[in-house]
Design a protein around this motif. Structure first.
Motif, PDB file in Angstrom:
ATOM      1  N   UNK A   9     -16.154   7.276 -17.736  1.00 41.96           N
ATOM      2  CA  UNK A   9     -16.837   7.632 -18.096  1.00 41.96           C
ATOM      3  C   UNK A   9     -17.102   9.235 -18.202  1.00 41.96           C
ATOM      4  N   UNK A  10     -15.940   9.581 -19.075  1.00 43.19           N
ATOM      5  CA  UNK A  10     -15.742  10.445 -18.793  1.00 43.19           C
ATOM      6  C   UNK A  10     -16.261  11.585 -20.163  1.00 43.19           C
ATOM      7  N   UNK A  11     -17.227  11.332 -20.624  1.00 43.12           N
ATOM      8  CA  UNK A  11     -18.026  11.571 -21.958  1.00 43.12           C
ATOM      9  C   UNK A  11     -18.813  12.199 -21.528  1.00 43.12           C
ATOM     10  N   UNK A  12     -19.457  12.580 -20.017  1.00 42.46           N
ATOM     11  CA  UNK A  12     -20.184  13.781 -19.698  1.00 42.46           C
ATOM     12  C   UNK A  12     -20.270  13.462 -17.742  1.00 42.46           C
ATOM     13  N   UNK A  13     -21.131  14.327 -17.237  1.00 46.82           N
ATOM     14  CA  UNK A  13     -21.375  14.450 -16.252  1.00 46.82           C
ATOM     15  C   UNK A  13     -20.449  14.459 -14.922  1.00 46.82           C
ATOM     16  N   UNK A  14     -19.768  13.417 -13.860  1.00 46.80           N
ATOM     17  CA  UNK A  14     -19.162  14.469 -12.645  1.00 46.80           C
ATOM     18  C   UNK A  14     -18.174  13.371 -13.408  1.00 46.80           C
ATOM     19  N   UNK A  15     -17.353  12.318 -14.355  1.00 47.98           N
ATOM     20  CA  UNK A  15     -17.073  12.148 -15.089  1.00 47.98           C
ATOM     21  C   UNK A  15     -16.215  12.848 -15.857  1.00 47.98           C
ATOM     22  N   UNK A  34     -17.353   5.097 -23.949  1.00 54.09           N
ATOM     23  CA  UNK A  34     -17.728   4.651 -25.638  1.00 54.09           C
ATOM     24  C   UNK A  34     -17.787   5.562 -25.854  1.00 54.09           C
ATOM     25  N   UNK A  35     -18.614   6.704 -25.806  1.00 52.68           N
ATOM     26  CA  UNK A  35     -18.011   7.608 -26.670  1.00 52.68           C
ATOM     27  C   UNK A  35     -17.473   8.383 -26.960  1.00 52.68           C
ATOM     28  N   UNK A  36     -16.155   8.522 -28.155  1.00 55.64           N
ATOM     29  CA  UNK A  36     -15.915   8.690 -28.790  1.00 55.64           C
ATOM     30  C   UNK A  36     -15.466   9.940 -28.547  1.00 55.64           C
ATOM     31  N   UNK A  37     -16.360  10.366 -29.702  1.00 57.46           N
ATOM     32  CA  UNK A  37     -16.610  11.305 -30.303  1.00 57.46           C
ATOM     33  C   UNK A  37     -16.881  12.309 -29.424  1.00 57.46           C
ATOM     34  N   UNK A  38     -17.989  12.335 -28.409  1.00 57.96           N
ATOM     35  CA  UNK A  38     -18.346  12.858 -27.136  1.00 57.96           C
ATOM     36  C   UNK A  38     -16.635  13.756 -26.539  1.00 57.96           C
ATOM     37  N   UNK A  39     -15.715  12.603 -25.795  1.00 57.48           N
ATOM     38  CA  UNK A  39     -15.113  13.171 -25.081  1.00 57.48           C
ATOM     39  C   UNK A  39     -14.029  14.286 -26.259  1.00 57.48           C
ATOM     40  N   UNK A  40     -13.668  13.351 -28.097  1.00 52.86           N
ATOM     41  CA  UNK A  40     -12.782  14.136 -28.178  1.00 52.86           C
ATOM     42  C   UNK A  40     -13.628  15.932 -28.506  1.00 52.86           C
ATOM     43  N   UNK A  41     -14.635  16.537 -28.986  1.00 50.57           N
ATOM     44  CA  UNK A  41     -16.093  17.576 -28.643  1.00 50.57           C
ATOM     45  C   UNK A  41     -15.138  18.400 -27.572  1.00 50.57           C
ATOM     46  N   UNK A  42     -15.591  17.497 -26.066  1.00 51.31           N
ATOM     47  CA  UNK A  42     -15.392  18.670 -24.822  1.00 51.31           C
ATOM     48  C   UNK A  42     -13.957  18.667 -24.861  1.00 51.31           C
ATOM     49  N   UNK A  55      -7.487  10.132 -25.501  1.00 51.20           N
ATOM     50  CA  UNK A  55      -8.948   9.258 -25.582  1.00 51.20           C
ATOM     51  C   UNK A  55      -8.533   7.470 -25.379  1.00 51.20           C
ATOM     52  N   UNK A  56      -9.209   6.905 -25.272  1.00 51.22           N
ATOM     53  CA  UNK A  56      -9.619   5.655 -25.186  1.00 51.22           C
ATOM     54  C   UNK A  56     -10.824   4.923 -25.011  1.00 51.22           C
ATOM     55  N   UNK A  57     -11.800   4.377 -26.257  1.00 51.41           N
ATOM     56  CA  UNK A  57     -12.904   3.678 -26.257  1.00 51.41           C
ATOM     57  C   UNK A  57     -12.985   2.029 -25.615  1.00 51.41           C
ATOM     58  N   UNK A  58     -14.003   1.999 -24.104  1.00 46.92           N
ATOM     59  CA  UNK A  58     -14.052   1.170 -23.608  1.00 46.92           C
ATOM     60  C   UNK A  58     -15.675   0.680 -23.337  1.00 46.92           C
ATOM     61  N   UNK A  59     -15.887  -0.118 -23.562  1.00 44.74           N
ATOM     62  CA  UNK A  59     -17.157  -0.434 -22.719  1.00 44.74           C
ATOM     63  C   UNK A  59     -16.835  -0.944 -21.501  1.00 44.74           C
ATOM     64  N   UNK A  60     -17.053  -0.566 -20.718  1.00 42.69           N
ATOM     65  CA  UNK A  60     -16.971  -1.161 -19.365  1.00 42.69           C
ATOM     66  C   UNK A  60     -17.414  -2.385 -18.373  1.00 42.69           C
ATOM     67  N   UNK A  61     -18.941  -2.677 -19.535  1.00 39.80           N
ATOM     68  CA  UNK A  61     -19.645  -3.590 -19.324  1.00 39.80           C
ATOM     69  C   UNK A  61     -18.959  -4.655 -19.499  1.00 39.80           C
ATOM     70  N   UNK A  62     -18.348  -4.767 -20.460  1.00 39.94           N
ATOM     71  CA  UNK A  62     -17.374  -6.307 -21.333  1.00 39.94           C
ATOM     72  C   UNK A  62     -16.321  -6.165 -20.964  1.00 39.94           C
ATOM     73  N   UNK A  63     -15.508  -7.003 -19.934  1.00 34.29           N
ATOM     74  CA  UNK A  63     -14.273  -7.008 -18.978  1.00 34.29           C
ATOM     75  C   UNK A  63     -13.095  -6.468 -20.447  1.00 34.29           C
ATOM     76  N   UNK A  64     -12.922  -7.367 -21.396  1.00 36.37           N
ATOM     77  CA  UNK A  64     -11.568  -7.688 -22.081  1.00 36.37           C
ATOM     78  C   UNK A  64     -11.264  -6.022 -22.472  1.00 36.37           C
ATOM     79  N   UNK A  65     -12.670  -5.346 -22.976  1.00 32.72           N
ATOM     80  CA  UNK A  65     -12.491  -4.231 -23.305  1.00 32.72           C
ATOM     81  C   UNK A  65     -12.083  -3.061 -22.564  1.00 32.72           C
ATOM     82  N   UNK A  66     -12.360  -3.167 -21.348  1.00 34.90           N
ATOM     83  CA  UNK A  66     -11.739  -2.526 -20.113  1.00 34.90           C
ATOM     84  C   UNK A  66     -10.020  -2.291 -20.139  1.00 34.90           C
ATOM     85  N   UNK A  67     -10.226  -3.513 -19.192  1.00 31.97           N
ATOM     86  CA  UNK A  67      -8.812  -4.251 -19.971  1.00 31.97           C
ATOM     87  C   UNK A  67      -7.491  -4.051 -20.894  1.00 31.97           C
ATOM     88  N   UNK A  68      -8.356  -3.611 -22.082  1.00 24.97           N
ATOM     89  CA  UNK A  68      -7.163  -3.554 -23.111  1.00 24.97           C
ATOM     90  C   UNK A  68      -7.678  -2.098 -23.540  1.00 24.97           C
TER      91      UNK A  68
END
Length: 258
Positions: A9-15, A34-42, A55-68
């Motif tokens: 959750x590093x693209x905004x807020x607390x993260x 998920x929003x890698x462009x926003x992380x890169x801009x920040x 920077x790593x792109x991942x959808x935390x709602x999808x287990x295989x995505x975050x594990x990867x």
């Protein structure tokens, strides 16, 4: 070699605020969202050293995505020193509405299963190393249910219980499990709330206090502490009085209203 923070959750807020606080403390960063462009801009705006973050792109709602993403981090940057499972959603729900059951399912997929999946790949190597911190971001809303917030309150209560269970499992391993429950923090997640938010805290102030909590190895902390007192006081109220106090309180926007 600089210590490493892995944060979802590093693209905004607390993260994002936590990432910046750790960077200032000399950490390298593994930034996940998920929003890698926003992380890169920040990262570019903040002037981060390209050698000190990935920077790593991942959808935390999808287990295989975050594990990867976690496995890629280990291969690219090594085993983190601190892992903060921060990614989360807060959406109002009405169990009488069929579509809101899907909202609840996704809330748990992100806030609970996604949290456990974030920790998964790091547990064994941290135990072998004998050090590390796994940090779950709960919420003061975990302490007592709020009308219209069933999915969020239940998911955050589950975060607290899960982290407590994991802490017991990893006792004497050298790996710390820390639960942090924010109160109201000024982030995009809270700015559209239609109810009062007592003791509202800026994200950078929260990040300072969370950093101190994690560094100190505290197992559980509500930030700000005043919200912990309020929540525990509400916990002590008998059900009939609690229900009366909450009667008519504005509810979190449902997904069709967001």
């Amino acid at each position: 070699m600089a210590p490493l923070l892995f944060v979802t959750g590093a693209s905004s807020g607390i993260g994002q605020a936590l990432a910046w606080r750790y960077y200032q403390a000399g950490y390298s960063l593994a930034l996940v969202a998920r929003r890698t462009e926003e992380m890169q801009a920040w990262a570019h705006k903040q002037g981060l050293d390209p050698l000190r973050y990935q920077i790593y792109s991942a959808d935390v709602a999808v287990v295989e995505s975050i594990v990867a993403a976690t496995e890629q981090c280990v291969q690219t940057q090594g085993v983190p020193d601190v892992v903060i499972a921060n990614a989360g959603v807060s959406i109002g729900m009405d169990s009488a509405v069929r579509g809101d059951l899907d909202v609840m399912s996704r809330t748990f997929a992100i806030n609970n299963v996604g949290l456990a999946a974030t920790f998964h790949a790091f547990i064994d190597p941290m135990v072998r190393r004998g050090s590390g911190a796994l940090v779950g971001i709960g919420s003061v809303a975990a302490i007592r249910g709020l009308p219209g917030h069933g999915a969020y309150c239940a998911s955050k209560a589950a975060v607290v219980a899960y982290c407590e269970s994991l802490r017991g499992e990893l006792r004497d391993s050298g790996v710390q499990v820390v639960t942090i429950c924010p109160g109201y923090i000024d982030t995009p997640l809270t700015r559209h709330n239609r109810y009062s938010m007592p003791f509202l805290m800026q994200a950078d102030v929260f990040a300072d206090k969370a950093f101190a909590t994690i560094t100190a190895g505290d197992s559980y902390r509500v930030i700000p502490w005043q919200m912990g007192v309020v929540a525990k006081a509400l916990r002590l109220l008998p059900n009939w009085l609690y229900d009366k106090v909450l009667s008519g309180r504005p509810r979190k926007k449902r997904i069709t209203e967001a």
